[in-house]
Scaffold this motif. Sequence first.
Motif, PDB file in Angstrom:
ATOM      1  N   PRO A 156       0.961  -1.138   0.033  1.00 12.58           N
ATOM      2  CA  PRO A 156      -0.048   0.544   0.264  1.00 12.58           C
ATOM      3  C   PRO A 156       0.829   1.318  -0.310  1.00 12.58           C
ATOM      4  O   PRO A 156      -0.104   2.212  -0.069  1.00 12.58           O
ATOM      5  CB  PRO A 156      -0.858   0.106   1.354  1.00 12.58           C
ATOM      6  CG  PRO A 156      -0.054  -0.491   2.846  1.00 12.58           C
ATOM      7  CD  PRO A 156       0.802  -1.641   1.174  1.00 12.58           C
ATOM      8  N   LEU A 157       1.741   0.972   0.491  1.00 16.68           N
ATOM      9  CA  LEU A 157       2.776   2.397   0.320  1.00 16.68           C
ATOM     10  C   LEU A 157       4.545   1.869  -0.296  1.00 16.68           C
ATOM     11  O   LEU A 157       4.744   0.566  -0.083  1.00 16.68           O
ATOM     12  CB  LEU A 157       3.270   3.044   2.001  1.00 16.68           C
ATOM     13  CG  LEU A 157       2.405   3.741   2.661  1.00 16.68           C
ATOM     14  CD1 LEU A 157       2.223   3.197   4.041  1.00 16.68           C
ATOM     15  CD2 LEU A 157       2.040   4.613   2.034  1.00 16.68           C
ATOM     16  N   ARG A 158       5.136   3.478  -0.857  1.00 16.20           N
ATOM     17  CA  ARG A 158       6.236   2.852  -1.389  1.00 16.20           C
ATOM     18  C   ARG A 158       6.995   4.721  -2.267  1.00 16.20           C
ATOM     19  O   ARG A 158       6.493   5.664  -1.291  1.00 16.20           O
ATOM     20  CB  ARG A 158       6.507   2.997  -3.195  1.00 16.20           C
ATOM     21  CG  ARG A 158       5.639   3.676  -3.988  1.00 16.20           C
ATOM     22  CD  ARG A 158       5.460   3.117  -5.334  1.00 16.20           C
ATOM     23  NE  ARG A 158       7.103   3.033  -6.019  1.00 16.20           N
ATOM     24  CZ  ARG A 158       7.510   2.525  -6.704  1.00 16.20           C
ATOM     25  NH1 ARG A 158       6.655   1.675  -7.700  1.00 16.20           N
ATOM     26  NH2 ARG A 158       9.161   2.516  -6.971  1.00 16.20           N
ATOM     27  N   LEU A 159       8.046   4.406  -1.721  1.00 16.05           N
ATOM     28  CA  LEU A 159       9.050   5.749  -1.875  1.00 16.05           C
ATOM     29  C   LEU A 159       9.335   6.078  -3.764  1.00 16.05           C
ATOM     30  O   LEU A 159       9.639   5.332  -4.229  1.00 16.05           O
ATOM     31  CB  LEU A 159      10.604   5.615  -1.342  1.00 16.05           C
ATOM     32  CG  LEU A 159      11.491   6.979  -1.089  1.00 16.05           C
ATOM     33  CD1 LEU A 159      10.801   7.261   0.284  1.00 16.05           C
ATOM     34  CD2 LEU A 159      13.021   6.556  -0.575  1.00 16.05           C
ATOM     35  N   VAL A 160       8.587   7.301  -3.792  1.00 19.94           N
ATOM     36  CA  VAL A 160       8.573   8.388  -5.278  1.00 19.94           C
ATOM     37  C   VAL A 160      10.413   9.015  -4.894  1.00 19.94           C
ATOM     38  O   VAL A 160      10.026   9.934  -3.856  1.00 19.94           O
ATOM     39  CB  VAL A 160       7.759   8.364  -5.860  1.00 19.94           C
ATOM     40  CG1 VAL A 160       7.885   9.256  -6.830  1.00 19.94           C
ATOM     41  CG2 VAL A 160       7.000   7.047  -5.725  1.00 19.94           C
ATOM     42  N   VAL A 161      11.424   8.616  -5.397  1.00 18.95           N
ATOM     43  CA  VAL A 161      12.418   9.092  -5.422  1.00 18.95           C
ATOM     44  C   VAL A 161      13.270  10.154  -6.898  1.00 18.95           C
ATOM     45  O   VAL A 161      13.365   9.446  -7.489  1.00 18.95           O
ATOM     46  CB  VAL A 161      13.891   9.243  -4.503  1.00 18.95           C
ATOM     47  CG1 VAL A 161      14.359   9.835  -4.764  1.00 18.95           C
ATOM     48  CG2 VAL A 161      13.063   8.243  -3.468  1.00 18.95           C
ATOM     49  N   PRO A 162      12.495  10.995  -7.066  1.00 17.32           N
ATOM     50  CA  PRO A 162      12.652  12.009  -8.107  1.00 17.32           C
ATOM     51  C   PRO A 162      13.379  12.130  -9.126  1.00 17.32           C
ATOM     52  O   PRO A 162      14.330  12.019  -8.492  1.00 17.32           O
ATOM     53  CB  PRO A 162      11.756  12.832  -8.618  1.00 17.32           C
ATOM     54  CG  PRO A 162      11.024  12.971  -7.286  1.00 17.32           C
ATOM     55  CD  PRO A 162      11.901  11.806  -6.607  1.00 17.32           C
ATOM     56  N   GLY A 163      14.276  11.336 -10.351  1.00 22.29           N
ATOM     57  CA  GLY A 163      15.346  12.019 -10.631  1.00 22.29           C
ATOM     58  C   GLY A 163      16.126  11.028 -10.167  1.00 22.29           C
ATOM     59  O   GLY A 163      17.431  10.395 -11.199  1.00 22.29           O
ATOM     60  N   TRP A 164      16.861   9.335  -9.460  1.00 26.20           N
ATOM     61  CA  TRP A 164      17.326   8.552  -9.767  1.00 26.20           C
ATOM     62  C   TRP A 164      16.197   7.632 -10.063  1.00 26.20           C
ATOM     63  O   TRP A 164      15.802   7.348 -10.353  1.00 26.20           O
ATOM     64  CB  TRP A 164      16.762   8.071  -7.934  1.00 26.20           C
ATOM     65  CG  TRP A 164      17.593   9.466  -6.959  1.00 26.20           C
ATOM     66  CD1 TRP A 164      17.756  11.067  -6.498  1.00 26.20           C
ATOM     67  CD2 TRP A 164      18.882   8.973  -6.091  1.00 26.20           C
ATOM     68  NE1 TRP A 164      18.504  11.672  -5.691  1.00 26.20           N
ATOM     69  CE2 TRP A 164      19.330  10.615  -5.483  1.00 26.20           C
ATOM     70  CE3 TRP A 164      19.476   8.406  -5.525  1.00 26.20           C
ATOM     71  CZ2 TRP A 164      20.356  10.324  -4.587  1.00 26.20           C
ATOM     72  CZ3 TRP A 164      19.964   8.508  -5.212  1.00 26.20           C
ATOM     73  CH2 TRP A 164      20.984   9.625  -3.975  1.00 26.20           C
ATOM     74  N   TYR A 165      17.586   6.155  -9.963  1.00 26.83           N
ATOM     75  CA  TYR A 165      16.904   5.153 -10.585  1.00 26.83           C
ATOM     76  C   TYR A 165      16.207   4.468  -9.246  1.00 26.83           C
ATOM     77  O   TYR A 165      15.827   4.829  -8.643  1.00 26.83           O
ATOM     78  CB  TYR A 165      18.352   4.011 -10.851  1.00 26.83           C
ATOM     79  CG  TYR A 165      19.210   4.693 -12.218  1.00 26.83           C
ATOM     80  CD1 TYR A 165      18.712   4.240 -13.184  1.00 26.83           C
ATOM     81  CD2 TYR A 165      20.140   5.654 -12.005  1.00 26.83           C
ATOM     82  CE1 TYR A 165      18.883   4.835 -14.664  1.00 26.83           C
ATOM     83  CE2 TYR A 165      20.740   5.300 -13.152  1.00 26.83           C
ATOM     84  CZ  TYR A 165      20.579   5.690 -14.328  1.00 26.83           C
ATOM     85  OH  TYR A 165      20.858   5.821 -15.812  1.00 26.83           O
ATOM     86  N   GLY A 166      15.600   2.851 -10.373  1.00 28.44           N
ATOM     87  CA  GLY A 166      14.466   2.811  -9.351  1.00 28.44           C
ATOM     88  C   GLY A 166      14.776   1.814  -7.993  1.00 28.44           C
ATOM     89  O   GLY A 166      14.411   1.331  -7.500  1.00 28.44           O
TER      90      GLY A 166
END
Length: 371
Positions: free
Chosen positions: A198-208
């Motif tokens: 239900p939750l994840r981190l999203v780090v714009p500009g960084w690889y997956g």
Amino acid sequence: MDGSLESVSGPGRVAEPEEGISTQELALAARNHGMPLEGLRYDVTPPGLHYVLVHYDIPALDAAGWELAVGGRVRTPLSLDLTALREYQAVTQRVTMECAGNGRARLTPRPVSQPWLVEAVGTADWTGVPLRMLLDEAGVEPGAVEVVFTGADHGVERGVEQDYRRSLPLAVAVGDWPEVLVAYAMNGEPLPPQHGFPLRLVVPGWYGMAQVKWLREVTVADTPFTGFQQAVAYRFRQSADEPGEPVTRIAPRALMVPPGFPDFMSRDRVVRPGLVALEGRAWSGYAPVERVEVSADGGNSWMDADVGRQAPHPWAWASWRVLWTASPGEYVLMVRATDAEGRAQPLEQPWNRGGFANNLVQHVRVLCVSA
């Protein structure tokens, strides 16, 4: 098998000369998937087309009982369920994600792992809570240097049993450029299971590898994190015995929507004579894409494409388009991107032992024939 973890989980290695793709690599390719390149036509990738890489298993999780713990070097530890998280101000960001191993299968010699070609990418609208807001509420204590993120996926890799864990420098975790999200929605809907429900981190500009899925713990630390996924995996190395440099931001890349129609097996393209619109997407995790060039003669000459503006989505891919006059014959189309900081895709093949950040220009074989 001898009863040890090492008997089912060997060391990382590079394929021998002339060694083909193994059944283990095929099994990885079957459970993970890239985005069909015709999906580049969408500004926002439908969830079922967005690339997927799952290190271990997709956990079976119940949103009703899910809680995110925020702790470590903080004054006030937090425990937040989904209802509590949705009470924070919601932020939506359009972000292009790319697997750090995208392009690995085209390397020579080939690192033995998930055999990506160039399709390990996708763009989505992610909605959630800015991580900096949660850390501000918890109160980061002096001396903190990193924030560690723990997912619910558990497995063994190179003989090491582990939860999937990664860290970010504190400055990135609390920064607003990019603004890291604890996301609970993708394209306006709850996260699908394969994308971190239900939750994840999203780090714009960084690889997956930085985008930790099935997120359950956020831990502020006063020493650098040395877990497997940080200190062993996802490092640029030329040999197995060097420490290497960490993989972080996405190198610039442009991809083309395959023109015309394909051969079933080779995926080579067939087009008709005349004007052919070539189009696609380009992105970089460092700076906006400033230039896209296309070659129709295998890189001997280049023509500039028109590049769409990335604003108001600075962390998402930009569109590009150019017209090509095709005449009967065989061609190798190529496309390369350059970002505003001058980083450009290479024409010669870079190599590292893990097969990371391989952003060699795309090559598309095309046959032009009359109807």
